[in-house]
Design a protein around this motif. Structure first.
Motif, PDB file in Angstrom:
ATOM      1  N   VAL A   1       0.853  -1.191   0.000  1.00  0.00           N
ATOM      2  CA  VAL A   1       0.000   0.000   0.000  1.00  0.00           C
ATOM      3  C   VAL A   1       0.890   1.243   0.000  1.00  0.00           C
ATOM      4  O   VAL A   1       1.680   1.434   0.931  1.00  0.00           O
ATOM      5  CB  VAL A   1      -0.931   0.026   1.230  1.00  0.00           C
ATOM      6  CG1 VAL A   1      -1.832   1.259   1.181  1.00  0.00           C
ATOM      7  CG2 VAL A   1      -1.780  -1.240   1.278  1.00  0.00           C
ATOM      8  N   PRO A   2       0.806   2.089  -1.009  1.00  0.00           N
ATOM      9  CA  PRO A   2       1.645   3.287  -1.072  1.00  0.00           C
ATOM     10  C   PRO A   2       1.469   4.169   0.164  1.00  0.00           C
ATOM     11  O   PRO A   2       0.353   4.364   0.649  1.00  0.00           O
ATOM     12  CB  PRO A   2       1.152   4.009  -2.330  1.00  0.00           C
ATOM     13  CG  PRO A   2       0.555   2.923  -3.174  1.00  0.00           C
ATOM     14  CD  PRO A   2      -0.059   1.955  -2.203  1.00  0.00           C
ATOM     15  N   GLY A   3       2.583   4.671   0.668  1.00  0.00           N
ATOM     16  CA  GLY A   3       2.541   5.569   1.812  1.00  0.00           C
ATOM     17  C   GLY A   3       2.701   4.885   3.150  1.00  0.00           C
ATOM     18  O   GLY A   3       2.789   5.557   4.179  1.00  0.00           O
ATOM     19  N   PHE A   4       2.753   3.543   3.160  1.00  0.00           N
ATOM     20  CA  PHE A   4       2.882   2.798   4.411  1.00  0.00           C
ATOM     21  C   PHE A   4       4.159   1.955   4.385  1.00  0.00           C
ATOM     22  O   PHE A   4       4.552   1.439   3.332  1.00  0.00           O
ATOM     23  CB  PHE A   4       1.686   1.864   4.614  1.00  0.00           C
ATOM     24  CG  PHE A   4       0.393   2.572   4.923  1.00  0.00           C
ATOM     25  CD1 PHE A   4      -0.048   2.714   6.227  1.00  0.00           C
ATOM     26  CD2 PHE A   4      -0.374   3.101   3.903  1.00  0.00           C
ATOM     27  CE1 PHE A   4      -1.245   3.370   6.501  1.00  0.00           C
ATOM     28  CE2 PHE A   4      -1.565   3.753   4.165  1.00  0.00           C
ATOM     29  CZ  PHE A   4      -2.001   3.886   5.469  1.00  0.00           C
ATOM     30  N   ARG A   5       4.775   1.791   5.537  1.00  0.00           N
ATOM     31  CA  ARG A   5       5.916   0.885   5.657  1.00  0.00           C
ATOM     32  C   ARG A   5       5.903   0.252   7.044  1.00  0.00           C
ATOM     33  O   ARG A   5       5.538   0.895   8.038  1.00  0.00           O
ATOM     34  CB  ARG A   5       7.227   1.634   5.432  1.00  0.00           C
ATOM     35  CG  ARG A   5       7.541   2.700   6.482  1.00  0.00           C
ATOM     36  CD  ARG A   5       8.798   3.466   6.128  1.00  0.00           C
ATOM     37  NE  ARG A   5       9.027   4.570   7.073  1.00  0.00           N
ATOM     38  CZ  ARG A   5       9.906   5.533   6.896  1.00  0.00           C
ATOM     39  NH1 ARG A   5      10.646   5.544   5.792  1.00  0.00           N
ATOM     40  NH2 ARG A   5      10.059   6.485   7.804  1.00  0.00           N
ATOM     41  N   VAL A   6       6.275  -1.006   7.103  1.00  0.00           N
ATOM     42  CA  VAL A   6       6.357  -1.719   8.376  1.00  0.00           C
ATOM     43  C   VAL A   6       7.746  -1.476   8.962  1.00  0.00           C
ATOM     44  O   VAL A   6       8.753  -1.836   8.350  1.00  0.00           O
ATOM     45  CB  VAL A   6       6.099  -3.222   8.190  1.00  0.00           C
ATOM     46  CG1 VAL A   6       6.328  -3.969   9.507  1.00  0.00           C
ATOM     47  CG2 VAL A   6       4.676  -3.453   7.689  1.00  0.00           C
ATOM     48  N   THR A   7       7.785  -0.878  10.124  1.00  0.00           N
ATOM     49  CA  THR A   7       9.061  -0.602  10.773  1.00  0.00           C
ATOM     50  C   THR A   7       9.359  -1.566  11.908  1.00  0.00           C
ATOM     51  O   THR A   7      10.483  -1.602  12.409  1.00  0.00           O
ATOM     52  CB  THR A   7       9.091   0.832  11.324  1.00  0.00           C
ATOM     53  OG1 THR A   7       7.989   1.029  12.213  1.00  0.00           O
ATOM     54  CG2 THR A   7       8.985   1.847  10.188  1.00  0.00           C
ATOM     55  N   ALA A   8       8.359  -2.358  12.341  1.00  0.00           N
ATOM     56  CA  ALA A   8       8.588  -3.326  13.417  1.00  0.00           C
ATOM     57  C   ALA A   8       7.504  -4.388  13.384  1.00  0.00           C
ATOM     58  O   ALA A   8       6.384  -4.149  12.922  1.00  0.00           O
ATOM     59  CB  ALA A   8       8.610  -2.627  14.781  1.00  0.00           C
ATOM     60  N   ARG A   9       7.874  -5.578  13.878  1.00  0.00           N
ATOM     61  CA  ARG A   9       6.916  -6.664  14.085  1.00  0.00           C
ATOM     62  C   ARG A   9       7.032  -7.118  15.530  1.00  0.00           C
ATOM     63  O   ARG A   9       8.109  -7.063  16.118  1.00  0.00           O
ATOM     64  CB  ARG A   9       7.202  -7.850  13.157  1.00  0.00           C
ATOM     65  CG  ARG A   9       7.078  -7.555  11.679  1.00  0.00           C
ATOM     66  CD  ARG A   9       7.444  -8.805  10.876  1.00  0.00           C
ATOM     67  NE  ARG A   9       7.398  -8.616   9.451  1.00  0.00           N
ATOM     68  CZ  ARG A   9       8.363  -8.072   8.723  1.00  0.00           C
ATOM     69  NH1 ARG A   9       9.473  -7.665   9.322  1.00  0.00           N
ATOM     70  NH2 ARG A   9       8.236  -7.933   7.416  1.00  0.00           N
ATOM     71  N   ALA A  10       5.932  -7.575  16.098  1.00  0.00           N
ATOM     72  CA  ALA A  10       5.937  -8.086  17.469  1.00  0.00           C
ATOM     73  C   ALA A  10       5.018  -9.289  17.546  1.00  0.00           C
ATOM     74  O   ALA A  10       4.011  -9.357  16.825  1.00  0.00           O
ATOM     75  CB  ALA A  10       5.497  -6.999  18.453  1.00  0.00           C
ATOM     76  N   HIS A  11       5.368 -10.220  18.423  1.00  0.00           N
ATOM     77  CA  HIS A  11       4.591 -11.452  18.552  1.00  0.00           C
ATOM     78  C   HIS A  11       4.036 -11.640  19.965  1.00  0.00           C
ATOM     79  O   HIS A  11       3.520 -12.714  20.291  1.00  0.00           O
ATOM     80  CB  HIS A  11       5.455 -12.645  18.140  1.00  0.00           C
ATOM     81  CG  HIS A  11       6.104 -12.452  16.800  1.00  0.00           C
ATOM     82  ND1 HIS A  11       5.381 -12.429  15.631  1.00  0.00           N
ATOM     83  CD2 HIS A  11       7.393 -12.225  16.458  1.00  0.00           C
ATOM     84  CE1 HIS A  11       6.203 -12.215  14.610  1.00  0.00           C
ATOM     85  NE2 HIS A  11       7.422 -12.089  15.084  1.00  0.00           N
ATOM     86  N   SER A  12       4.151 -10.611  20.788  1.00  0.00           N
ATOM     87  CA  SER A  12       3.577 -10.618  22.128  1.00  0.00           C
ATOM     88  C   SER A  12       3.275  -9.175  22.505  1.00  0.00           C
ATOM     89  O   SER A  12       3.769  -8.224  21.883  1.00  0.00           O
ATOM     90  CB  SER A  12       4.548 -11.235  23.144  1.00  0.00           C
ATOM     91  OG  SER A  12       5.682 -10.390  23.326  1.00  0.00           O
ATOM     92  N   ALA A  13       2.482  -9.018  23.554  1.00  0.00           N
ATOM     93  CA  ALA A  13       2.157  -7.665  24.018  1.00  0.00           C
ATOM     94  C   ALA A  13       3.404  -6.959  24.542  1.00  0.00           C
ATOM     95  O   ALA A  13       3.578  -5.759  24.325  1.00  0.00           O
ATOM     96  CB  ALA A  13       1.086  -7.740  25.109  1.00  0.00           C
ATOM     97  N   ALA A  14       4.272  -7.693  25.217  1.00  0.00           N
ATOM     98  CA  ALA A  14       5.491  -7.084  25.757  1.00  0.00           C
ATOM     99  C   ALA A  14       6.386  -6.565  24.640  1.00  0.00           C
ATOM    100  O   ALA A  14       6.920  -5.446  24.721  1.00  0.00           O
ATOM    101  CB  ALA A  14       6.246  -8.105  26.616  1.00  0.00           C
ATOM    102  N   GLN A  15       6.540  -7.348  23.580  1.00  0.00           N
ATOM    103  CA  GLN A  15       7.342  -6.898  22.447  1.00  0.00           C
ATOM    104  C   GLN A  15       6.711  -5.676  21.784  1.00  0.00           C
ATOM    105  O   GLN A  15       7.409  -4.738  21.393  1.00  0.00           O
ATOM    106  CB  GLN A  15       7.487  -8.029  21.420  1.00  0.00           C
ATOM    107  CG  GLN A  15       8.350  -9.188  21.873  1.00  0.00           C
ATOM    108  CD  GLN A  15       8.389 -10.299  20.828  1.00  0.00           C
ATOM    109  OE1 GLN A  15       7.775 -10.198  19.762  1.00  0.00           O
ATOM    110  NE2 GLN A  15       9.106 -11.371  21.140  1.00  0.00           N
ATOM    111  N   ALA A  16       5.387  -5.691  21.670  1.00  0.00           N
ATOM    112  CA  ALA A  16       4.694  -4.573  21.036  1.00  0.00           C
ATOM    113  C   ALA A  16       4.850  -3.297  21.849  1.00  0.00           C
ATOM    114  O   ALA A  16       5.109  -2.220  21.303  1.00  0.00           O
ATOM    115  CB  ALA A  16       3.216  -4.908  20.857  1.00  0.00           C
TER     116      ALA A  16
END
Length: 230
Positions: free
Chosen positions: A24-39
């Protein structure tokens, strides 16, 4: 660019969602998390505009995470992307300020519609805020920017095929930890075996599934299908 944090306890789903966002133009993923603590740690590091958030996380629920974020003063926006579709969870998400709520499984078109409306919201807020405008008309513009139209039907579906059924089958396969036969797909979706086979054949030909053969002692080999990440 709008910086996105993708949160999902399933590594494969997080990867798929991240690839969707990247299209999607204008968006980029800068991080991924697999738990609430990581997020929460990712949000605390800053530079997160939008969180695509699953509700079912191993250490706490997605909504508990949103509540914690707000307690700590983090203003990142949230779009829920989850299999949780009960009314209580949806109401709680609304009360905590989730801007959209997308139920799994979903199509790329459905996610893009939500992301596009979010981008429109940010543009509207910037435009209205930059002019110092106030009043009901400006408030209506801001809230109106979040309205979404139904996602368009997926192009290229053969006659007699529906997008909801296609999404249902895709959801079953991408959650499966091994290839499935038409019989297994039918059992998990509630479809007839012939219907499941018809959709599986189309999805395999479209490159969305990978076909393999399982040979037994006698008879014809069994066709088995596996999800292919976009």
């Amino acid at each position: 660019m709008i910086d996105v944090l993708v949160v999902d306890d399933d590594f494969r789903v997080a990867e798929i969602n991240a690839k969707y966002v990247g299209k999607v133009p204008g968006f980029r993923v800068t991080a991924r998390a697999h738990s609430a603590a990581q997020a929460l740690a990712a949000v605390e590091r800053g530079a997160i505009d939008l969180v695509l958030l699953d509700h079912y996380l191993p250490d706490r629920t997605g909504l508990e995470l949103v509540h914690r974020m707000r307690e700590q003063g983090h203003g990142a926006d949230v779009i829920m992307i989850t299999a949780a579709s009960d009314v209580t969870t949806v109401q709680q998400a609304m009360r905590l300020g989730a801007l959209h709520y997308l139920v799994k499984p979903f199509t790329f078109a459905a996610l893009r519609t939500r992301l596009d409306s979010y981008a429109a919201l940010r543009r509207t807020v910037d435009r209205v805020g930059g002019r110092g405008l106030t009043g009901q008309e400006q408030v209506d513009r801001i809230f109106g920017a979040l309205r979404t139209s139904p996602a368009p039907s997926a192009p290229g579906l053969p006659s007699g095929h529906s997008e909801p059924t296609t999404d249902l089958i895709c959801g079953v396969l991408h959650r499966a930890d091994q290839p499935l036969s038409a019989h297994e797909v039918a059992a998990r979706t509630g479809l007839s075996r012939s219907t499941a086979q018809r959709y599986l054949r189309h999805l395999e030909q479209a490159g969305r599934l990978r076909l393999s053969l399982k040979y037994g002692d006698t008879g014809r080999p069994e066709h088995r299908y596996a999800w292919v990440a976009p």
